[in-house]
Write an enzyme that holds these catalytic residues in place. Sequence first.
Site, mmCIF file in Angstrom:
data_model
loop_
_atom_site.group_PDB
_atom_site.id
_atom_site.type_symbol
_atom_site.label_atom_id
_atom_site.label_comp_id
_atom_site.label_asym_id
_atom_site.label_seq_id
_atom_site.Cartn_x
_atom_site.Cartn_y
_atom_site.Cartn_z
ATOM 1 N N GLN A 97 64.645 70.772 53.238
ATOM 2 C CA GLN A 97 64.297 71.119 53.604
ATOM 3 C C GLN A 97 63.305 72.138 52.774
ATOM 4 O OE1 GLN A 97 66.681 73.960 55.471
ATOM 5 N NE2 GLN A 97 67.308 71.872 56.136
ATOM 6 N N HIS A 99 61.067 76.276 54.343
ATOM 7 C CA HIS A 99 60.634 76.847 55.900
ATOM 8 C C HIS A 99 58.963 77.549 55.132
ATOM 9 C CE1 HIS A 99 64.402 76.784 56.986
ATOM 10 N NE2 HIS A 99 64.770 76.717 55.261
ATOM 11 N N GLU A 134 66.126 82.872 54.042
ATOM 12 C CA GLU A 134 67.484 83.288 53.489
ATOM 13 C C GLU A 134 67.757 83.315 52.436
ATOM 14 O OE1 GLU A 134 67.486 79.339 56.424
ATOM 15 O OE2 GLU A 134 67.367 77.820 53.823
ATOM 16 N N HIS A 266 64.739 72.949 49.668
ATOM 17 C CA HIS A 266 66.186 73.534 49.533
ATOM 18 C C HIS A 266 66.978 71.995 49.716
ATOM 19 C CE1 HIS A 266 65.292 76.297 52.657
ATOM 20 N NE2 HIS A 266 66.799 75.850 52.903
ATOM 21 N N ARG A 285 61.335 69.778 57.392
ATOM 22 C CA ARG A 285 62.371 68.371 56.453
ATOM 23 C C ARG A 285 61.784 66.943 55.923
ATOM 24 N NH1 ARG A 285 64.047 69.454 61.611
ATOM 25 N NH2 ARG A 285 66.303 70.704 61.483
HETATM 26 ZN ZN LIG Z 1 66.522 76.029 54.738
#
Ligand SMILES: [Zn+2]
Length: 407
Positions: A97, A99, A134, A266, A285
């Site tokens: 995935q 972001h 994140e 990642h 994804r």
């Molecule tokens: Zn992630």
Amino acid sequence: MHLLRGALRNYAWGSRTALAELCGRPVPSVHPEAEMWFGAHPADPARLLIGDDAVSLLDAVAADPVRELGSDVAPRFGNRLPFLLKLLAAEEPLSLQAHPSAIQARDGFARENRARVPIDAPTRNYRDDSPKPELVVALDRFEALAGFRDPHATIALFAALEVPALAKYSALLAGQPDSSGLRALFTTWITLPERALATLLPEVLDGCVAYLSASHGRGQFGKEVRTAIELADTYPGDAGVLCSLLLNRITLQPGEGLYLDAGNLHAYLRGVAVEIMANSDNVLRGGLTPKHVDVPELLRVLDFEPVEVPILHPGGAGGARRYPTPAAEFALSRIDLDATNPTADVTVDGPNILLCTKGSVQLRSGDTVLELRRGAAAWVSAADAHVSVTTSEGNAQMFCASVGRAG
Ligand SMILES: [Zn+2]
């Protein structure tokens, strides 16, 4: 300051032992436990334990954002807590995935609103208009794939596998050993027609198995190759297995962190970790999942620049040591206490969530005193006094989540 009860999330990739053990509950748990959310996410807010009541943190923040978040943070983030802190236990790999950036999230959210895609539709990519940086910090050994590897190293990996069918892809990358070559190769593989994939993937996997046995598992690319074989076991026939061979294979030791900025491709593979992220659901994804995969949209947000993803250590000495990340939505610090350094202070200049991950600690803020066992958390509002932390006995570790600095 109040105790904060996390929201337990049962996903199939979770563990029946790790979170239960960490939180002192019976092992094995009935369902695989994947995540414990400490935050004010509308889908599953944590609960403030006030007397006999369990009050949703989401409701508490909405009722008095300036008191809970502070007069600086509340207007910066639309009266919402901008971060979500998690305990994460992966027994099986999570999806491949990436972001979106702030601009991509804003555009994507508006685009899907215009197209009237229902907000909870499984095909919806953008459920809000926020980016989702994140940071993951390992509590035990944590395995992951993150960011595209230097193409020259990937060419060497292909050569080591000795698979004739890989020759043309190797040539493609050798002709353009940069982000353009990686974009071309990744795009080719992720969109490979089913029949071509059904031929190529088994050949590559045979090469992986042969490489492992010829090198007795001690070859330069042992970890990368073993990961591809394991992913193929869990997700047979998935193009994400091929794509995993293009990514950095990372092992975090306890206490080490990994920061994933917008566009970084990642996949978390295995391990127990503390994770903090912007309070967003925006995930694109690329495979290794039964969930919705939107390849064109993923290709739009991916950053193909080859990077060596740095492994992060908390900076500073003593007290609360902070992991260096540029995120505006969150900051994460770690406090380690022992017999020689039994106390530390947490400065309160906004909302804080404190999570004990080793031993137990006593928190004191003004007249309020709380005991935090391993796996337990506390909410410290912006209106609370500074917190002093003391180890109740022996070694203790605590993570402190707060809001990042204004950019
Ligand atoms: Zn992630």
